[in-house]
Design a protein around this motif. Structure first.
Motif, PDB file in Angstrom:
ATOM      1  N   GLY A 216      -3.977  -3.767   2.131  1.00 58.64           N
ATOM      2  CA  GLY A 216      -4.308  -4.762   1.038  1.00 58.64           C
ATOM      3  C   GLY A 216      -3.966  -4.132  -0.243  1.00 58.64           C
ATOM      4  O   GLY A 216      -4.687  -3.313  -0.759  1.00 58.64           O
TER       5      GLY A 216
ATOM      6  N   GLU B 216      -1.971   3.610  -1.068  1.00 61.88           N
ATOM      7  CA  GLU B 216      -3.583   3.306  -0.802  1.00 61.88           C
ATOM      8  C   GLU B 216      -4.082   2.970  -2.343  1.00 61.88           C
ATOM      9  O   GLU B 216      -3.678   4.024  -3.120  1.00 61.88           O
ATOM     10  CB  GLU B 216      -4.256   4.105  -0.092  1.00 61.88           C
ATOM     11  CG  GLU B 216      -5.763   4.065  -0.098  1.00 61.88           C
ATOM     12  CD  GLU B 216      -6.232   2.753   0.378  1.00 61.88           C
ATOM     13  OE1 GLU B 216      -6.498   1.704  -0.419  1.00 61.88           O
ATOM     14  OE2 GLU B 216      -6.705   2.938   1.753  1.00 61.88           O
ATOM     15  N   ASP B 217      -4.647   1.746  -2.713  1.00 64.36           N
ATOM     16  CA  ASP B 217      -5.163   1.802  -3.991  1.00 64.36           C
ATOM     17  C   ASP B 217      -6.617   2.069  -4.347  1.00 64.36           C
ATOM     18  O   ASP B 217      -6.884   2.169  -5.421  1.00 64.36           O
ATOM     19  CB  ASP B 217      -4.853   0.190  -4.559  1.00 64.36           C
ATOM     20  CG  ASP B 217      -5.639  -0.747  -3.444  1.00 64.36           C
ATOM     21  OD1 ASP B 217      -5.408  -0.629  -2.338  1.00 64.36           O
ATOM     22  OD2 ASP B 217      -6.379  -1.469  -4.243  1.00 64.36           O
TER      23      ASP B 217
ATOM     24  N   ASP C 293      -1.734   1.256   3.198  1.00 69.07           N
ATOM     25  CA  ASP C 293      -2.719   0.310   3.202  1.00 69.07           C
ATOM     26  C   ASP C 293      -2.336  -1.044   2.925  1.00 69.07           C
ATOM     27  O   ASP C 293      -1.414  -1.263   2.427  1.00 69.07           O
ATOM     28  CB  ASP C 293      -3.825   0.629   1.896  1.00 69.07           C
ATOM     29  CG  ASP C 293      -4.864  -0.602   1.686  1.00 69.07           C
ATOM     30  OD1 ASP C 293      -5.355  -0.897   2.700  1.00 69.07           O
ATOM     31  OD2 ASP C 293      -5.058  -0.731   0.536  1.00 69.07           O
TER      32      ASP C 293
END
Ligand code: CA
Length: 238
Positions: free
Chosen positions: A57, A11-12, A55
């Motif tokens: 995206g 997850e960014d 995630d």
């Protein structure tokens, strides 16, 4: 000794990553994380998590392509984390091999329930059949799959994550010989020149911890040159 389920979070968004991490760690899971697909792949290959929360995206490659890439070599369960309300993305993630998805924002209980269900659903034997029971017994040894706990009589057997994973794999295939390469692929994901040695070292430690003397095949039989088998023996009730 650490024998927790290991979960990789890719997850960014660092806020979301920290929230997920805290929820999972508070509930007894070990968490490792990565902030993009490239790091995620590296961490995935070196740590071999029991589950990945991903995630969709990500800054480098699209989450859907990442799932596709992972699925070429591993069936480790993946839960997709997505802000996208677009149903098509969820369907595509599932079609690519994701096991479930959670839409942001999500509740603590929902996330934990999905994690538990996904880990449970992933317990399958070598024929791909789902193992619905939560405990396995042979002689006086009991393996509790939900708590990753092994007892022999009243004694808790302390295994490492890898050692436990090997014993669990043999137990869900009890009565059947698993070849060295079948075990290695399931546990480490790949077979290289050092793998058999690595398996043998782990196996020697496991047998010692289970209290088996060399040559004894009380719980696990060593089929020389082929692989290992967990014996399926019901303890007699006196
Ligand atoms: Ca993102």
């Amino acid at each position: 000794m650490n024998n927790k389920f290991k979960i990789l979070v890719v997850e960014d968004d660092s806020n979301i990553c920290n929230i997920v991490k805290t929820i999972l760690e508070t509930n007894g899971y070990q968490v490792i994380d990565a902030n993009n697909a490239s790091n995620g792949k590296t961490v995935f290959l070196s740590h071999r998590p029991d589950l990945m929360i991903l995630d969709l995206g990500l800054p480098d490659i699209d989450g859907i392509d990442f799932i596709k890439n992972i699925r070429e070599q591993s069936d480790t369960p993946i839960i997709v984390l997505s802000a996208r309300t677009n149903e098509a993305d969820k369907v595509m993630a599932l079609d690519m091999g994701a096991n479930d998805y959670v839409t942001k924002p999500f509740g603590t209980d929902e996330l934990l329930a999905r994690v538990r269900a996904t880990l449970r659903d992933n317990r399958r034997n070598a024929n791909g059949e789902k193992i619905s029971k939560t405990k396995f017994t042979t002689r006086d040894m009991v393996i509790d799959y939900e708590y990753r706990r092994i007892t022999i009589g009243n004694n808790d057997i302390k295994l490492t994550q890898i050692e436990y994973n090997i014993v669990e794999l043999l137990s869900i295939n009890a009565g059947r010989v698993l070849t060295y390469s079948e075990i290695i692929k399931k546990i480490w994901g790949y077979v290289d020149s050092g793998s058999i040695k690595k398996l043998q070292v782990n196996m020697a430690n496991i047998r010692k911890k289970l209290g088996e003397t060399p040559g004894e095949n009380k719980y696990i039989s060593n089929e020389l040159g082929v692989g290992y088998r967990m014996n399926m023996i019901k303890e007699e009730v006196n």
